[in-house]
Design a protein around this motif. Structure first.
Motif, mmCIF file in Angstrom:
data_model
loop_
_atom_site.group_PDB
_atom_site.id
_atom_site.type_symbol
_atom_site.label_atom_id
_atom_site.label_comp_id
_atom_site.label_asym_id
_atom_site.label_seq_id
_atom_site.Cartn_x
_atom_site.Cartn_y
_atom_site.Cartn_z
ATOM 1 N N LEU A 102 0.824 -1.190 0.000
ATOM 2 C CA LEU A 102 0.000 0.000 0.000
ATOM 3 C C LEU A 102 0.866 1.250 0.000
ATOM 4 O O LEU A 102 2.016 1.228 0.454
ATOM 5 C CB LEU A 102 -0.914 0.001 1.221
ATOM 6 C CG LEU A 102 -1.985 -1.095 1.257
ATOM 7 C CD1 LEU A 102 -2.714 -1.053 2.589
ATOM 8 C CD2 LEU A 102 -2.966 -0.924 0.116
ATOM 9 N N PRO A 103 0.332 2.370 -0.497
ATOM 10 C CA PRO A 103 1.111 3.611 -0.459
ATOM 11 C C PRO A 103 1.296 4.075 0.967
ATOM 12 O O PRO A 103 0.535 3.702 1.863
ATOM 13 C CB PRO A 103 0.236 4.578 -1.264
ATOM 14 C CG PRO A 103 -1.147 4.025 -1.167
ATOM 15 C CD PRO A 103 -0.968 2.544 -1.145
ATOM 16 N N PRO A 104 2.323 4.877 1.231
ATOM 17 C CA PRO A 104 2.560 5.343 2.604
ATOM 18 C C PRO A 104 1.398 6.208 3.079
ATOM 19 O O PRO A 104 0.698 6.846 2.300
ATOM 20 C CB PRO A 104 3.868 6.141 2.493
ATOM 21 C CG PRO A 104 3.954 6.530 1.048
ATOM 22 C CD PRO A 104 3.327 5.420 0.278
ATOM 23 N N SER A 105 1.195 6.197 4.391
ATOM 24 C CA SER A 105 0.104 6.963 4.976
ATOM 25 C C SER A 105 0.383 8.447 4.890
ATOM 26 O O SER A 105 1.536 8.888 4.878
ATOM 27 C CB SER A 105 -0.097 6.558 6.442
ATOM 28 O OG SER A 105 1.099 6.788 7.164
ATOM 29 N N VAL A 106 -0.682 9.232 4.847
ATOM 30 C CA VAL A 106 -0.560 10.682 4.748
ATOM 31 C C VAL A 106 -0.170 11.242 6.108
ATOM 32 O O VAL A 106 -0.846 11.014 7.106
ATOM 33 C CB VAL A 106 -1.899 11.291 4.263
ATOM 34 C CG1 VAL A 106 -1.806 12.803 4.216
ATOM 35 C CG2 VAL A 106 -2.266 10.728 2.904
ATOM 36 N N THR A 107 0.952 11.944 6.134
ATOM 37 C CA THR A 107 1.426 12.546 7.385
ATOM 38 C C THR A 107 1.231 14.046 7.409
ATOM 39 O O THR A 107 1.300 14.653 8.471
ATOM 40 C CB THR A 107 2.908 12.215 7.598
ATOM 41 O OG1 THR A 107 3.669 12.684 6.471
ATOM 42 C CG2 THR A 107 3.096 10.710 7.747
ATOM 43 N N ASP A 108 1.032 14.687 6.224
ATOM 44 C CA ASP A 108 0.811 16.121 6.178
ATOM 45 C C ASP A 108 -0.623 16.408 6.594
ATOM 46 O O ASP A 108 -1.579 15.934 5.979
ATOM 47 C CB ASP A 108 1.074 16.637 4.761
ATOM 48 C CG ASP A 108 1.027 18.161 4.713
ATOM 49 O OD1 ASP A 108 0.871 18.783 5.789
ATOM 50 O OD2 ASP A 108 1.161 18.713 3.615
ATOM 51 N N VAL A 109 -0.780 17.157 7.669
ATOM 52 C CA VAL A 109 -2.107 17.389 8.208
ATOM 53 C C VAL A 109 -2.957 18.209 7.255
ATOM 54 O O VAL A 109 -4.186 18.110 7.256
ATOM 55 C CB VAL A 109 -1.995 18.082 9.587
ATOM 56 C CG1 VAL A 109 -1.444 19.495 9.442
ATOM 57 C CG2 VAL A 109 -3.340 18.102 10.289
ATOM 58 N N SER A 110 -2.341 19.011 6.392
ATOM 59 C CA SER A 110 -3.117 19.816 5.457
ATOM 60 C C SER A 110 -3.727 18.985 4.342
ATOM 61 O O SER A 110 -4.606 19.456 3.626
ATOM 62 C CB SER A 110 -2.231 20.913 4.852
ATOM 63 O OG SER A 110 -1.148 20.326 4.142
ATOM 64 N N ARG A 111 -3.276 17.745 4.190
ATOM 65 C CA ARG A 111 -3.824 16.867 3.159
ATOM 66 C C ARG A 111 -4.854 15.895 3.717
ATOM 67 O O ARG A 111 -5.452 15.137 2.966
ATOM 68 C CB ARG A 111 -2.696 16.074 2.495
ATOM 69 C CG ARG A 111 -1.699 16.942 1.741
ATOM 70 C CD ARG A 111 -0.570 16.087 1.196
ATOM 71 N NE ARG A 111 -1.075 15.000 0.358
ATOM 72 C CZ ARG A 111 -0.322 13.997 -0.081
ATOM 73 N NH1 ARG A 111 0.947 13.930 0.273
ATOM 74 N NH2 ARG A 111 -0.851 13.055 -0.834
ATOM 75 N N ILE A 112 -5.053 15.900 5.025
ATOM 76 C CA ILE A 112 -6.035 15.004 5.629
ATOM 77 C C ILE A 112 -7.405 15.646 5.550
ATOM 78 O O ILE A 112 -7.582 16.802 5.907
ATOM 79 C CB ILE A 112 -5.664 14.703 7.099
ATOM 80 C CG1 ILE A 112 -4.270 14.052 7.170
ATOM 81 C CG2 ILE A 112 -6.704 13.814 7.743
ATOM 82 C CD1 ILE A 112 -3.799 13.814 8.587
ATOM 83 N N CYS A 113 -8.384 14.860 5.085
ATOM 84 C CA CYS A 113 -9.742 15.374 4.942
ATOM 85 C C CYS A 113 -10.720 14.284 5.365
ATOM 86 O O CYS A 113 -11.075 13.395 4.578
ATOM 87 C CB CYS A 113 -10.013 15.802 3.499
ATOM 88 S SG CYS A 113 -11.585 16.674 3.292
ATOM 89 N N PRO A 114 -11.187 14.306 6.610
ATOM 90 C CA PRO A 114 -12.092 13.243 7.071
ATOM 91 C C PRO A 114 -13.450 13.238 6.399
ATOM 92 O O PRO A 114 -14.093 12.196 6.314
ATOM 93 C CB PRO A 114 -12.225 13.519 8.575
ATOM 94 C CG PRO A 114 -11.074 14.409 8.927
ATOM 95 C CD PRO A 114 -10.807 15.211 7.700
#
Length: 633
Positions: A102-114
């Motif tokens: 799987l691709p690496p998890s998103v660590t940049d908080v600006s790219r997280i969108c619940p």
């Protein structure tokens, strides 16, 4: 002199102070340069091409650098919150790779969108959705206003989304990135392995690695030893005897194993003969059986007693189980009028159904039909079935009684255990839905039945049932449950008033009407003061009228006893009210007039208004020592 000393100290420490400031300035410049490089690398991964002309990107660089400086040098440097206006641009989603990971998890908080739930579509009022560009002007609020990063770190990035209104009246989404300080004592100050903060990414099954993953996980789930790994096998807990809920096994005609059947109603009220009897699960079922009397009287197996007495049960589940035959201990014969006669069992008794044809048309009668079957299974402590006893009620039916009703019961009794233990209906107060404890008074105390249904029962009939013809079913009087039932009384010209009155009263009261009712659910039998007498109130009739009871009403008065926190239900009075007719028997006879006989029970709460009680205020009894005011007194 003091001024001269301070001048010397200043001249001596000035080079070191200048060096420290210069060193801090160099560290700040190098840190700021590294922050710019990291942000530029991040922007490159996100496919931002127009870096120099974007004001929003400059704000992000300043914010990131300020956050780094604030983390490095503490709160001495200010960390301003940055604000930028939409539109937001993010890279398109990358499909899953074919390499099996799987691709690496998103660590940049600006790219997280619940709130981003729809793929390649804009989610309404989702301010962080990258698919929302033209729709942002129509947003009314943000469903997710704050997005945080890793909550375990002592310092975490927080993105805040707000909506403001432009001059034209459209909505404008603004995003600000700040660093929030975690005040938890056990927060993580720094980490050298970011992947350790989340679960390991599982390997994606592909055409190349599917066989290997299948062998690995199948061995884990099903205990396969294909990969040569040594695993400890845990043997399941098995018992040769029956356990609670196990289906009781029988021997079939083909010498195979079957299960013990106890008919029960299925989706409708009609009997289903495929209901299994489970070990230690007592059942009591009533169901209807449809049949054609002339055709099914001697051929239908459900009417024959051998269908319920011939099965041989297996004493346990193991192969060395012995066979336990059903022993008939009681047979009761019932007539068309409902009268019952106990039959003495001698030798091999066979009572097959028999059709009796009469001269009159449509008056055929089928006798020796199974109406009730009751099983008593005795078992040992190890779960082995010791013996099975059966009691049957065989009756006669005609066309007016079709479809007929059958009743089946099964109970379990442990061997060498005293079964006379009395039940209770509460501790101490009554519980709603449990039967009332009732009995009769003797010199030794109160005597009451050990049956869980209790001695206090009520007629359970219908308008179609005749009061003078049985059988009459009865239901226990349950605490807090009001009930109304009855039957129909039809008299002919030759009816005897005293006989009819006695029969109807016996139907309403039952065989053994109790004299006392327990005030609590666990009142001891040896203490008659805890039992309430049943008071009788019979409405007076005319001197020359025929006194036939037409209704029996039970009024149970109860109250709440004890504290307000946990009150207990207590019965304080039981009144039996019997209403009789006030007309002559001749007016009721002839069969032209039908009288309804009813029986009912009501529970009346008589509790007084609860008043909390408080203890008296404590009094202060203070005594001073005799020399307390010394030396003044």
């Amino acid at each position: 002199m003091d001024a001269f000393v301070w001048v010397l100290i200043t001249l001596y420490t000035w080079p070191f102070f200048e060096f420290s400031v210069a060193q801090n300035t160099d560290d700040f410049n190098s840190t700021f340069a590294r922050a710019n490089e990291s942000v530029i690398d991040l922007l490159g991964r996100q496919n931002f091409t127009d870096y120099e002309n974007s004001t929003a990107l400059d704000v992000e660089i300043v914010s990131t650098a300020s956050n780094v400086v604030s983390t490095r040098y503490g709160t001495g440097f200010s960390t301003p919150s940055t604000t930028e206006s939409t539109p937001l641009s993010m890279s398109p989603q990358v499909p899953l790779p074919l390499s099996g990971s799987l691709p690496p998890s998103v660590t940049d908080v600006s790219r997280i969108c619940p709130c981003d739930q729809l793929k390649d579509q804009c989610d309404p009022n989702c301010c962080c959705d990258p698919d929302c560009r033209q729709e942002l002007a129509l947003f009314t609020s943000c469903t997710v206003k704050t997005v945080r990063g890793e909550p375990k770190l002592c310092g975490q990035d927080v993105v805040t989304y707000t909506i403001s209104e432009t001059i034209d009246g459209y909505a404008q989404v603004q995003r600000s990135v700040q660093q929030e300080v975690n005040l938890d004592v056990f927060c993580i100050q720094s980490t050298n392995y970011e992947a350790g903060l989340s679960l390991a990414a599982p390997e994606v099954p592909t055409a190349g690695n599917f066989d290997g993953l299948y062998k690995h996980f199948v061995q884990f789930l099903f205990g396969s030893a294909n990969n040569g790994a040594t695993t400890s096998k845990v043997e399941p807990l098995t018992s040769p005897g029956y356990l609670y809920g196990d289906v009781i096994e029988t021997e079939e005609e083909s010498r195979g194993r079957g299960f013990f059947r106890l008919p029960a109603p299925s989706v409708t009220a009609h009997c289903s003969d495929l209901n299994p009897a489970a070990f230690l699960r007592e059942q009591s079922n009533r169901c209807m059986r449809s049949l054609v009397l002339e055709r099914d009287c001697t051929t239908l197996q459900a009417l024959n007693m051998h269908s319920y007495t011939d099965p041989r049960l297996l004493s346990k589940k193991s192969e060395d189980a012995r066979f336990v035959a059903v022993e008939v201990t009681s047979i009761v014969l019932q007539s068309l009028e409902g009268t019952q006669t106990q039959l003495s069992i001698t030798g091999d008794l066979s009572l097959d159904p028999l059709l009796l044809n009469s001269v009159a048309p449509d008056s055929a009668v089928c006798i020796n039909v199974v109406l009730q079957v009751g099983y008593t299974v005795t078992y040992s402590e190890a779960g082995d079935i010791v013996n099975v006893n059966a009691s049957l009620v065989l009756g006669a039916i005609d066309r007016n009684m079709v479809p007929m009703e059958q009743e089946f019961q099964i109970e379990f009794v442990q061997q060498n255990v005293d079964q006379v233990a009395l039940h209770s209906s509460g501790n101490p107060g009554y519980v709603v839905g449990l039967p009332l404890l009732a009995g009769s008074k003797t010199a030794d105390g109160i005597v009451h039945s050990a049956d869980s249904r209790g001695d206090f029962t009520l007629l359970h009939g219908s308008k179609l049932s005749n009061c003078l013809r049985g059988p009459h079913h009865r239901s226990p009087v349950l605490f807090g449950v009001d009930m109304v039932s009855g039957c129909t009384l039809m008299l002919d010209e030759t009816a005897n008033c005293s006989v009819v009155s006695e029969v109807v009263l016996g139907v309403l009261r039952g065989q053994s009407f109790p004299q006392y009712v327990a005030s609590f659910g666990n009142s001891p039998s040896q203490n008659p003061m805890d039992w309430v007498p049943i008071r009788n109130q019979t409405k007076p009739t005319e001197a020359q009228s025929c006194s036939i009871p037409l209704s029996l009403h039970l009024e149970v008065q109860w109250t709440q006893y004890g504290s307000l926190v946990n009150p207990q239900a207590q019965i304080v009075s039981v009144i039996e009210v019997i209403h009789t007719n006030t007309s002559n028997l001749a007016l009721l006879s002839g069969g032209s007039r039908v009288m309804s006989v009813t029986s009912s029970v009501t529970f009346v709460p008589v509790s007084a208004a609860a008043r909390p009680g408080f203890k008296a205020s404590p009094t202060i009894d203070a005594k001073l020592p005799y020399d307390f005011f010394f030396p003044f007194v």
